[in-house]
Motif scaffolding. Structure first.
Motif, PDB file in Angstrom:
ATOM      1  N   GLU A  23       3.149   4.522  14.483  1.00  0.00           N
ATOM      2  CA  GLU A  23       3.817   3.481  15.233  1.00  0.00           C
ATOM      3  C   GLU A  23       2.862   3.006  16.312  1.00  0.00           C
ATOM      4  O   GLU A  23       2.049   3.772  16.818  1.00  0.00           O
ATOM      5  N   ALA A  24       2.948   1.729  16.647  1.00  0.00           N
ATOM      6  CA  ALA A  24       2.013   1.131  17.592  1.00  0.00           C
ATOM      7  C   ALA A  24       2.763   0.251  18.568  1.00  0.00           C
ATOM      8  O   ALA A  24       3.745  -0.419  18.207  1.00  0.00           O
ATOM      9  N   ARG A  25       2.309   0.257  19.778  1.00  0.00           N
ATOM     10  CA  ARG A  25       2.911  -0.578  20.816  1.00  0.00           C
ATOM     11  C   ARG A  25       2.440  -2.009  20.615  1.00  0.00           C
ATOM     12  O   ARG A  25       1.249  -2.295  20.663  1.00  0.00           O
ATOM     13  N   GLY A  26       3.373  -2.887  20.366  1.00  0.00           N
ATOM     14  CA  GLY A  26       3.056  -4.279  20.073  1.00  0.00           C
ATOM     15  C   GLY A  26       3.839  -4.701  18.850  1.00  0.00           C
ATOM     16  O   GLY A  26       3.516  -4.323  17.721  1.00  0.00           O
ATOM     17  N   GLY A  27       4.908  -5.436  19.039  1.00  0.00           N
ATOM     18  CA  GLY A  27       5.749  -5.871  17.928  1.00  0.00           C
ATOM     19  C   GLY A  27       6.356  -7.206  18.269  1.00  0.00           C
ATOM     20  O   GLY A  27       5.705  -8.051  18.865  1.00  0.00           O
ATOM     21  N   GLY A  28       7.620  -7.403  17.886  1.00  0.00           N
ATOM     22  CA  GLY A  28       8.323  -8.589  18.348  1.00  0.00           C
ATOM     23  C   GLY A  28       8.457  -9.706  17.361  1.00  0.00           C
ATOM     24  O   GLY A  28       9.157 -10.673  17.613  1.00  0.00           O
ATOM     25  N   ALA A  38       9.247  -4.038  20.863  1.00  0.00           N
ATOM     26  CA  ALA A  38       7.813  -4.067  21.146  1.00  0.00           C
ATOM     27  C   ALA A  38       7.032  -3.043  20.340  1.00  0.00           C
ATOM     28  O   ALA A  38       5.898  -2.713  20.681  1.00  0.00           O
ATOM     29  N   THR A  39       7.602  -2.518  19.262  1.00  0.00           N
ATOM     30  CA  THR A  39       6.942  -1.474  18.480  1.00  0.00           C
ATOM     31  C   THR A  39       6.835  -1.872  17.019  1.00  0.00           C
ATOM     32  O   THR A  39       7.765  -2.429  16.443  1.00  0.00           O
ATOM     33  N   THR A  40       5.681  -1.582  16.420  1.00  0.00           N
ATOM     34  CA  THR A  40       5.459  -1.774  14.993  1.00  0.00           C
ATOM     35  C   THR A  40       5.436  -0.410  14.319  1.00  0.00           C
ATOM     36  O   THR A  40       4.788   0.522  14.812  1.00  0.00           O
ATOM     37  N   TYR A  41       6.147  -0.280  13.196  1.00  0.00           N
ATOM     38  CA  TYR A  41       6.262   0.994  12.482  1.00  0.00           C
ATOM     39  C   TYR A  41       5.665   0.881  11.085  1.00  0.00           C
ATOM     40  O   TYR A  41       5.738  -0.175  10.444  1.00  0.00           O
ATOM     41  N   ALA A  42       5.126   1.997  10.622  1.00  0.00           N
ATOM     42  CA  ALA A  42       4.733   2.165   9.228  1.00  0.00           C
ATOM     43  C   ALA A  42       5.417   3.416   8.699  1.00  0.00           C
ATOM     44  O   ALA A  42       5.266   4.502   9.277  1.00  0.00           O
ATOM     45  N   LEU A  43       6.197   3.285   7.630  1.00  0.00           N
ATOM     46  CA  LEU A  43       6.883   4.408   7.009  1.00  0.00           C
ATOM     47  C   LEU A  43       6.396   4.569   5.574  1.00  0.00           C
ATOM     48  O   LEU A  43       6.009   3.589   4.924  1.00  0.00           O
ATOM     49  N   GLU A  44       6.444   5.790   5.069  1.00  0.00           N
ATOM     50  CA  GLU A  44       6.173   6.005   3.656  1.00  0.00           C
ATOM     51  C   GLU A  44       7.269   5.335   2.822  1.00  0.00           C
ATOM     52  O   GLU A  44       8.452   5.504   3.104  1.00  0.00           O
ATOM     53  N   GLN A  45       6.865   4.609   1.809  1.00  0.00           N
ATOM     54  CA  GLN A  45       7.824   3.875   0.991  1.00  0.00           C
ATOM     55  C   GLN A  45       8.797   4.799   0.271  1.00  0.00           C
ATOM     56  O   GLN A  45       9.988   4.497   0.153  1.00  0.00           O
ATOM     57  N   ARG A  79       0.815  -1.217   0.000  1.00  0.00           N
ATOM     58  CA  ARG A  79       0.000   0.000   0.000  1.00  0.00           C
ATOM     59  C   ARG A  79       0.848   1.266   0.000  1.00  0.00           C
ATOM     60  O   ARG A  79       0.475   2.283   0.577  1.00  0.00           O
ATOM     61  N   GLY A  80       2.026   1.216  -0.629  1.00  0.00           N
ATOM     62  CA  GLY A  80       2.884   2.387  -0.694  1.00  0.00           C
ATOM     63  C   GLY A  80       3.630   2.688   0.584  1.00  0.00           C
ATOM     64  O   GLY A  80       4.201   3.768   0.735  1.00  0.00           O
ATOM     65  N   ARG A  81       3.651   1.704   1.503  1.00  0.00           N
ATOM     66  CA  ARG A  81       4.323   1.906   2.780  1.00  0.00           C
ATOM     67  C   ARG A  81       5.212   0.712   3.100  1.00  0.00           C
ATOM     68  O   ARG A  81       5.110  -0.342   2.489  1.00  0.00           O
ATOM     69  N   VAL A  82       6.069   0.920   4.104  1.00  0.00           N
ATOM     70  CA  VAL A  82       6.945  -0.128   4.607  1.00  0.00           C
ATOM     71  C   VAL A  82       6.577  -0.381   6.061  1.00  0.00           C
ATOM     72  O   VAL A  82       6.439   0.565   6.849  1.00  0.00           O
ATOM     73  N   TYR A  83       6.422  -1.657   6.418  1.00  0.00           N
ATOM     74  CA  TYR A  83       6.018  -2.031   7.769  1.00  0.00           C
ATOM     75  C   TYR A  83       7.066  -2.968   8.358  1.00  0.00           C
ATOM     76  O   TYR A  83       7.547  -3.888   7.681  1.00  0.00           O
TER      77      TYR A  83
END
Length: 381
Positions: free
Chosen positions: A306-311, A291-298, A282-286
């Motif tokens: 960014e959201a708490r919950g990763g791993g 413990a963090t999940t990120y979404a960046l513009e591609q 969707r034009g982004r990088v995840y």
């Protein structure tokens, strides 16, 4: 390079498998890169078709624990075991369809069309999806990366060399030797392969890692870009002409696939962890870090959310990003804005390997392979 024909035959369904329903504790049954095959965008192969619904939880046990995360492709689920076999299971019931003795612990699995490719510590096999019949095997090297397939060519790397093999018989078409340690995988788009070289892994931090753009037909180096002060260790996410790679020390960077120019760099607070393999959708990088999940513009590397919950490695499906942060819970975030939309408790013995996800079920390993229906999923508020 050496090849063998039908060195090992597929093992028929036998008593080494146990498929049972109702195996999970009831309170955990409520409400699944590579990079798994269930994603539909980015650097992850698409699922060929959703399997039939999983009506009841099931468990599959091999002679030993599982060595790979599950890979879902159509009506089959593939998982490698410490007993040296790759297993093909009915995704709806857990019934064993076939098993193939790899001769060593399976490492990585990739499904393309009617073939499944599996690597061990030094060999790669091409097998028929339906029967497990061996189509080829090639003795390549050590610490092999995940195979990728484009047309009739199979690409993979070992510690020092990147290989292009004929998909039909495993014969070598070309090879490329890096300056240091390869083996973390690659991706191909529009005739260009992007792969990485960690440099001297005996020196930490590494002085220089290198990103290569290779001609997919010949292996010719089209460009190479040095990266200082980090070791690029992830597989490559490819989208919109930008290849994204993560480093051991917190660097996430995007590269123009045609020129090798660094488009953007982003340093994350790693807190003792390193970024997991990113995916592009969707034009982004995840990706996740600790413990963090990120979404960046591609195309720019700008943080979208960014959201708490990763791993764990992330999974993408139907507009959601899925992560399993602690071996207890699977979380799903809206890929657009990071809102938590899904939360399902899993068996606490779940290993820190990414699950496979379908419309009806979550598949994961906890020593065995588990399938849990999604009928009772709880929507997070």
């Amino acid at each position: 390079m050496s090849r063998g024909v039908s060195r090992r035959a597929a093992i028929a369904t036998a008593a080494i498998t146990v498929a049972t329903s109702g195996c999970l504790r009831p309170e955990l049954g409520e409400q699944n890169s590579s990079n798994g095959s269930e994603a539909t965008e980015g650097n992850v192969s698409p699922t060929r078709a959703d399997p039939p619904a999983v009506e009841e939880p099931w468990t599959f046990r091999a002679q030993a624990g599982m060595a790979t995360p599950p890979t879902l492709a159509g009506e089959s689920l593939f998982a490698g075991s410490v007993d040296d076999s790759l297993y093909a299971l009915d995704a709806a019931t857990g019934e064993q369809r076939w098993a193939f003795d790899v001769g060593d612990e399976p490492r990585l699995v990739h499904v393309a069309g009617e073939e499944v490719f599996v690597t061990s510590s030094r060999e790669t096999y091409g097998l028929g999806v339906a029967t497990g019949e061996e189509r080829f095997h090639a003795d390549v090297g050590v610490n092999l990366s995940r195979p990728i397939v484009t047309g009739d060519t199979l690409y993979l790397a070992d510690d020092s060399t990147f290989y292009a093999l004929d998909r039909r018989d495993g014969s070598e078409r070309w090879s490329f030797r890096g300056k240091g340690t390869l083996g973390y995988g690659a991706t191909e788009r529009d005739g260009i392969i992007v792969t990485t070289d960690q440099g001297d892994v005996d020196r930490l931090p590494n002085d220089v890692s290198t990103v290569y753009g290779l001609d997919a037909e010949s292996g010719e180096v089209l460009w190479e870009t040095p990266i200082e002060d980090d070791a690029l260790i992830s597989e490559v996410a490819f989208g919109d002409g930008v290849a994204t790679i993560a480093g051991r020390y917190g660097l996430v960077a995007g590269f123009d696939a045609e020129t090798g120019e660094i488009v953007w760099e982003h340093a994350v607070e790693k807190g003792g962890n390193h970024p997991q393999t990113p995916i592009a959708a969707r034009g982004r990088v995840y990706f996740t870090v600790g413990a963090t999940t990120y979404a960046l513009e591609q195309d720019t590397g700008a943080v979208v959310w960014e959201a708490r919950g990763g791993g764990s490695d992330v999974r993408y499906r139907d507009g959601r990003i899925y992560v399993a942060p602690n071996g207890l819970t699977l979380l799903g975030y809206d890929a657009d804005d990071g809102r938590k939309l899904f939360e399902q408790r899993l068996d606490p013995r779940m290993e820190r390997r990414p699950p496979a996800i379908s419309d009806s079920a979550i598949y994961y390993v906890d020593g065995a392979v588990q399938a849990v229906p999604r009928d009772n999923e709880v929507q997070a508020q």
